[in-house]
Each structure stands twice: as C-alpha cells, then as structure tokens.
Design a protein around this motif. Structure first.
Motif, PDB file in Angstrom:
ATOM      1  N   ALA A 252      -0.071  -0.918   4.483  1.00  0.00           N
ATOM      2  CA  ALA A 252       0.529   0.395   4.722  1.00  0.00           C
ATOM      3  C   ALA A 252       0.628   0.636   6.217  1.00  0.00           C
ATOM      4  N   GLY A 253       1.645   0.053   6.824  1.00  0.00           N
ATOM      5  CA  GLY A 253       1.839   0.211   8.257  1.00  0.00           C
ATOM      6  C   GLY A 253       3.231   0.696   8.575  1.00  0.00           C
ATOM      7  N   ASP A 254       3.628   0.527   9.820  1.00  0.00           N
ATOM      8  CA  ASP A 254       4.932   1.016  10.264  1.00  0.00           C
ATOM      9  C   ASP A 254       6.080   0.370   9.501  1.00  0.00           C
ATOM     10  N   GLU A 255       5.939  -0.912   9.150  1.00  0.00           N
ATOM     11  CA  GLU A 255       7.033  -1.589   8.453  1.00  0.00           C
ATOM     12  C   GLU A 255       7.294  -0.955   7.092  1.00  0.00           C
ATOM     13  N   LEU A 256       6.224  -0.612   6.376  1.00  0.00           N
ATOM     14  CA  LEU A 256       6.388   0.044   5.074  1.00  0.00           C
ATOM     15  C   LEU A 256       6.982   1.434   5.253  1.00  0.00           C
ATOM     16  N   HIS A 257       6.480   2.182   6.224  1.00  0.00           N
ATOM     17  CA  HIS A 257       6.984   3.530   6.461  1.00  0.00           C
ATOM     18  C   HIS A 257       8.468   3.497   6.860  1.00  0.00           C
ATOM     19  N   ASP A 258       8.834   2.530   7.682  1.00  0.00           N
ATOM     20  CA  ASP A 258      10.237   2.412   8.087  1.00  0.00           C
ATOM     21  C   ASP A 258      11.119   2.067   6.889  1.00  0.00           C
ATOM     22  N   LEU A 259      10.630   1.205   6.008  1.00  0.00           N
ATOM     23  CA  LEU A 259      11.402   0.792   4.835  1.00  0.00           C
ATOM     24  C   LEU A 259      11.639   1.965   3.895  1.00  0.00           C
ATOM     25  N   LEU A 260      10.582   2.750   3.663  1.00  0.00           N
ATOM     26  CA  LEU A 260      10.702   3.887   2.740  1.00  0.00           C
ATOM     27  C   LEU A 260      11.288   5.118   3.422  1.00  0.00           C
ATOM     28  N   GLY A 261      11.368   5.097   4.751  1.00  0.00           N
ATOM     29  CA  GLY A 261      11.913   6.241   5.481  1.00  0.00           C
ATOM     30  C   GLY A 261      13.420   6.278   5.528  1.00  0.00           C
ATOM     31  N   ARG A 262      14.071   5.226   5.045  1.00  0.00           N
ATOM     32  CA  ARG A 262      15.538   5.196   5.012  1.00  0.00           C
ATOM     33  C   ARG A 262      16.003   6.093   3.860  1.00  0.00           C
TER      34      ARG A 262
END
Length: 468
Positions: A252-262
């Motif tokens: 649960a890091g920035d990559e996951l947040h960026d992916l779900l933030g789209r």
C-alpha cells in the motif's frame, strides 16, 4: 426477426436512433468487459454521443430488458463497490464500511451511489454473468471497483510491482503461501468478502520465519493492524465461505494510490433521480416508503402562475385550460433540456429539480422568455410566471407512491418563489454565488438586486436576489 432484433427495433423507436444503433453495435461486437457495469458517461464520451440522449437510451434499453440496471454503493476513498442492488431500495444501511480503506461512510446519492448497466444474459452472455469464473485480477476490475475508477487496459502489468501474491481459494479450501515482506505497509485483501488485514512491516530484517493466519468469512470484520519485520512470512489463508475468494497481498504505497486515484465521471444516483427520462420511464418503485436517502447538493426550482383564477374568469374555462396546458408543456420541455426533472405539479405550480444551480438558472431564463413569447402569441399578458430557486442538501423520499424530496432546502425554494414578482426570477445566495451561475449572468447581462427577507416557517432572514 429474432427476439433480440425485435428488442433493438423497439429501442430505435423509443430512443435517439444514433445512440440506439451504437448500443446495438457494442452489444453485438464489443468485448465482454465493455458490456459489464457500463459507465454511461464514459460510453457517451467514447462514442461522441450526447450524454442526456445516451442516458435516456440506456434507460429505455433497461425497460426493454436489453440491460440490467444496478445501483452500487461506493467507497469514496478507493472507489470500491461496497454493496449493489437492482434499485435504490437496496441502499438500507446508515453506514457502509470499506475493508480496504478501514473506514465507514454515510451513503449519499451525490457521489456514493453509481448507476451502471450490464447486458442481460438473454441478449448476450458475458463472462461477468459468472463472476466466480473470472480471473482474479479481472474480478477486481469488473466486480469490485466502480465504473468511476479509470483502470488501465494493462492493469496486470501496472499491478505487478505492487502485488506480492494473489491466491484463489475454493469454498472451504485452505492454502499456505510463503513470501518476502518488504519494509513497507502491506494489505491482505479479498475483493469478494472485503476481508482485510493490515501489516505494518518495520524494523530490522529477520532471518526467522514469521507466521500469520487469516480466516476469510462473510462478516469481513477488520482486524487490528499487526506489526511484522521485513523477511520471510508463512501466510495461512482459509476460506470459510460458500464462494470462491481471491485474496491478494499488495504493498500500500504511492503506486497503489496513483493507480486507484485515476478517476472519471460516472452516472450518480443524484443525476439519475433528476433526469426527466428516468422519472417518466421508472415512475414508481424507486424508493421504499421508509427510506430517507441524503443528497448533499440539489437545486430546486418552483414556478407558479399569478392570477390564474382570474384568468379562468376572464377568458373562460376552455381557453384558460388550453393556455395553462401550453405553459406546462413548455416548462416540461425546458426542464428536460436543462438536465432537470419535474418532480410534481400542484395546481398551476411546478416543482423541478436540477443537479447544479446553473442548469436551474438557465432553465428559469428560458422559461421567462418562453412565457413572454406565449403571451405575445396569445395577444395578452395572461401567463405571469413567478420563479424561485434555491440549492442545498435534502432527502430523497417516497411520498404518495412517487419519488419526492424533503427538507429545508425545498421549503426555502418554495418560499422564495412566493416572494417573486411576475417575470422576475428570485434566487438565494447559494445560487448566485455559484461560479457557473455568476459567469452565466455576466455573459447574458442579467442584473441582480439583493435584499434581506423573512421567509414564512424558516425562522431567520435570508438574502434573496431578484434577477431581471
């Protein structure tokens, strides 16, 4: 002609022909994924179609049985679908909990309930009709995440650096997995039951094997966050449900947040309830009589004819009735054209709702011009329209077997209309201070004059604005 061909022939008669033909082509030749939980706004944008005509076409298609309409309660954080039903009657909980975000949310119809459309299996069978047979990551895409999460086509490739493990477990099955824990925050999450376990991985790496057990049940109670050290983990997973589950272990890091933030726009329950086609096609069976669903922002427009009783006396019942009926027809057309819906008529008065203040003001300006035109055609100023507008929160309710609204916002809008003079649009601060309304009034050179006024039953003075 086959049954399916007959359905699409009926759709072309009921809806915009271009949109109906586009829908038919996608049903015939589109990928399975394209026909599950369709985001109508994305569909319209992708095919360069008018949004309102597309919404109306899908509603007609649902009425004909081409699509099944679903109402999904969403997590505003991750965009996951927390619950789903065939109508708003399925939204019955005061709070919905998201295991992935470890948070609870009071449902509102603005952005927490989406409406999607899935092709009916009698028209075409797709993989999502058997969700337990979908590949695990495709289950996450098609069944857990809402249509408002703009997941990439290469989701598997994008998710690979985040994912530590993905497991399929049949009902009653148990599995053991060995994996290396990085020094990061890790989540074990199952998209079927929404069961979750948080692991805060910190400290010095260990060479000793660590162990963790997780039992997946229907209750999906969130466990407390546990702390482990970087290194080898032996994870035991047990499926105590009657369905296949697909737990995954991810960072649960920035990559996951960026992916779900789209994110992308989607058809909200609020927008659909204020859509005239929806109210016409699905006139009843929207809400249970005991339901009270919150909308944080909705705009109400009230109209009334001044001196309508004297009009009947002056021109006679038949002529007055025809004139008033013409006025109703024009108002209904304008409301629908400005993405609103007529909630009800009371005598010669109209109550309408709009998703945003600017659409209500645009409708009011058109109404005023239309009444002037009708009066000119009639040769007398018989249609003296009074208009009031207010925006705010409200409750969607079922009154007298139809979907209606309740609350102080509705009361204020009605009282503001009562203060309006003929051909003057009366609004509140909430309306005129909306940036889109301000731009519209400036572009159209509409003047506003404000004053404080006491509104009956409100208990406080309200600043009102007369638009002339």
């Amino acid at each position: 002609m086959s049954d399916v061909e007959a359905l699409f022939a009926a759709l072309r008669q009921a809806a915009d022909a271009e949109t109906a033909e586009c829908i038919e082509a996608v049903v015939a030749r589109g990928a399975d994924r394209d026909l599950n939980r369709i985001n109508v706004l994305a569909f319209a944008g992708g095919h360069r179609l008018d949004e309102e005509r597309t919404i109306a076409a899908f509603l007609h298609a649902a009425r004909l049985g081409i699509f099944d309409m679903t109402w999904n309660v969403l997590c505003p954080g991750c965009g996951g679908v927390l619950d789903t039903g065939a109508s708003l009657k399925g939204v019955v909980h005061d709070v919905y909990h998201c295991g992935l975000c470890a948070a609870g949310y009071e449902p509102t119809l603005d952005e927490m309930v989406e409406v999607t459309f899935t092709v009916n299996p009698r028209v075409r069978r797709i993989a999502a009709h058997d969700p337990d047979l979908l590949p695990p990551l495709e289950y996450y895409r098609q069944m857990f995440f809402s249509s408002g999460v703009d997941l990439p086509d290469d989701l598997e490739e994008k998710f690979a650096p985040i994912q530590l493990e993905m497991i399929e477990l049949a009902p009653g099955e148990k599995a053991f997995v060995s994996l290396q824990l990085p020094s990061k925050f890790v989540i074990i999450f199952d998209a079927v039951t929404h069961a979750a376990q948080f692991i805060d991985v910190q400290g010095e790496p260990t060479s000793e094997r660590q162990s963790l057990s997780m039992v997946i049940t229907r209750s999906h109670v969130l466990s407390e966050t546990i702390t482990l050290r970087p290194g080898l983990l032996r994870l035991a997973l047990e499926n105590h449900t009657d369905r296949r589950v697909v737990p995954n272990v991810c960072v649960a890091g920035d990559e996951l947040h960026d992916l779900l933030g789209r994110r992308r726009p989607f058809l909200t329950a609020k927008r659909l309830l204020t859509n005239q086609s929806f109210r016409d096609i699905f006139r009843t069976d929207t809400l249970d009589v005991d339901q009270r669903l919150k909308i944080t922002s909705l705009t109400f427009l009230f109209t009334d004819l001044r001196g309508s009783t004297a009009l009947y006396e002056r021109v006679g019942d038949i002529a007055a009735f025809d004139l008033v009926r013409s006025h109703f027809r024009v108002l209904n057309e304008i409301v629908a054209a400005e993405t609103g819906a007529v909630v009800k008529t009371i005598g010669d008065a109209v109550m309408a709702s709009f998703p945003t203040p600017d659409r209500a003001v645009a409708a009011a300006l058109r109404m005023r011009q239309a009444m002037l035109r009708l009066n000119a055609e009639h040769g007398a100023d018989d249609l003296l329209l009074k208009i009031g507008i207010h925006e705010g929160s409200c409750l969607a309710v079922n009154l007298n077997d139809r979907q209606d609204y309740f609350g102080q916002t509705v009361n204020i809008a009605s009282r503001v209309q009562g203060l309006a003079d003929p051909n003057v649009i009366m609004t509140t601060e909430a309306v005129v201070h909306d940036s889109r309304v301000s731009d519209m009034l400036r572009e159209r050179s509409v003047q506003s004059v404000s004053r404080m006024a006491e509104l009956q039953g409100i208990g406080r003075e309200v600043r009102i604005f007369a638009l002339s």
